[in-house]
Design a protein around this motif. Structure first.
Motif, mmCIF file in Angstrom:
data_model
loop_
_atom_site.group_PDB
_atom_site.id
_atom_site.type_symbol
_atom_site.label_atom_id
_atom_site.label_comp_id
_atom_site.label_asym_id
_atom_site.label_seq_id
_atom_site.Cartn_x
_atom_site.Cartn_y
_atom_site.Cartn_z
ATOM 1 N N GLU A 1 -5.531 1.133 7.529
ATOM 2 C CA GLU A 1 -4.593 0.084 7.927
ATOM 3 C C GLU A 1 -5.055 -1.295 7.483
ATOM 4 O OE1 GLU A 1 -3.879 0.336 12.091
ATOM 5 O OE2 GLU A 1 -2.835 2.265 11.955
ATOM 6 N N ALA B 1 4.770 -2.523 6.387
ATOM 7 C CA ALA B 1 5.599 -1.323 6.536
ATOM 8 C C ALA B 1 6.800 -1.365 5.602
ATOM 9 C CB ALA B 1 6.049 -1.172 7.986
ATOM 10 N N GLN C 1 5.694 -0.811 1.892
ATOM 11 C CA GLN C 1 5.445 0.592 1.558
ATOM 12 C C GLN C 1 6.743 1.397 1.525
ATOM 13 O OE1 GLN C 1 2.088 2.360 3.773
ATOM 14 N NE2 GLN C 1 1.409 0.264 4.179
#
Length: 260
Positions: A45, A199, A202
């Motif tokens: 992360e 997010a 991606q």
């Protein structure tokens, strides 16, 4: 692993191929290590972007021939195939800074990057036909999709070198600039990407890749199967012997024919 060096700077993971004396030619161990790095980065992360480059004055001269001849890839899960799968599955942005030699895999691996900045010294080549083998890393699919069949045939079936300006003309790199500016430009893009919502970034990349992902996997499987056959052929033996002996290969007679 000394042949691949990584460094984390904020949310950017810098990955350097680190065999400058060999123009960063890839060994089997390097393929495995790079696949592991990408797979770990995909789960981390703290990593939002990967910045990829080569040490010294080259990006990557393809396979290390000595290592390759000792460990030619087979039709199964080879070290090369492990890296191919890692690249296809990688949903985070991959930014490449390229200069000098980008030969064979040094070109085809770049096809999986999202941003490619090339120095004016960069020399690309897809010399598979000259070694009596076939394209790899999904290039038999990715290159025709990007530039059309006619231009793909020029690069893949003739196997000659082409410079950075030609690569830009074909749409294979984002931008060409003086070598001294390449790393800074790639880092600038990586920093911009790292500041985007992770997010959504991606998800956006997944959507862009989704229409082609299964085609690329199918192409890689077919390439790997064909490669494993062709690399063990008499023509390939002649091609690699000629390369090591620094002579022109002769494909008009058996590779083991007596030479005068």
């Amino acid at each position: 692993m000394e042949d691949i060096v990584t460094a984390q700077s904020g949310s950017i993971l810098r990955v350097q191929l680190n065999r400058p004396a060999k123009r960063n030619a890839m060994t089997s161990a390097m393929y495995v290590a790079l696949a592991d790095i990408l797979n770990e980065a995909a789960k981390d992360e703290n990593t939002r972007v990967v910045l990829w480059h080569g040490a010294g004055d080259s990006f990557c001269a393809g396979n290390d021939i000595d290592d390759f001849l000792k460990n030619p890839p087979g039709p199964g899960v080879s070290p090369q195939a492990r890296l191919m799968e890692a690249l296809v599955n990688f949903d985070k942005p991959l930014v490449a800074a390229v200069q000098g030699a980008a030969i064979g895999g040094g070109t085809t691996m770049l096809l999986h990057c999202d941003f490619i900045y090339a120095g004016e010294s960069t020399k690309f080549q897809l010399p598979f036909i000259n070694l009596a083998v076939v394209p790899e890393f999904g290039s038999s699919c990715l290159i025709p999709v990007r530039i059309g069949h006619i231009r793909a045939a020029e690069l893949l079936l003739l196997g000659g070198p082409f410079d950075a300006s030609r690569a830009a003309e074909l749409g294979l790199v984002n931008q060409v600039m003086p070598d001294k500016d390449v790393m800074a430009r790639a880092r600038e893009t990586a920093e911009k990407l790292a500041a985007k919502p992770a997010a959504a970034l991606q998800a956006g990349k997944r959507l862009v890749k989704q229409p082609f992902r299964e085609q690329i996997r199918a192409a890689m499987k077919a390439e790997n199967e064909e490669f494993s056959v062709q690399v063990r052929s008499d023509d390939a033996k002649e091609a690699f012997n000629a390369f090591l002996e620094k002579r022109k290969p002769d494909f008009t007679r058996p590779a083991n024919a007596q030479r005068t």
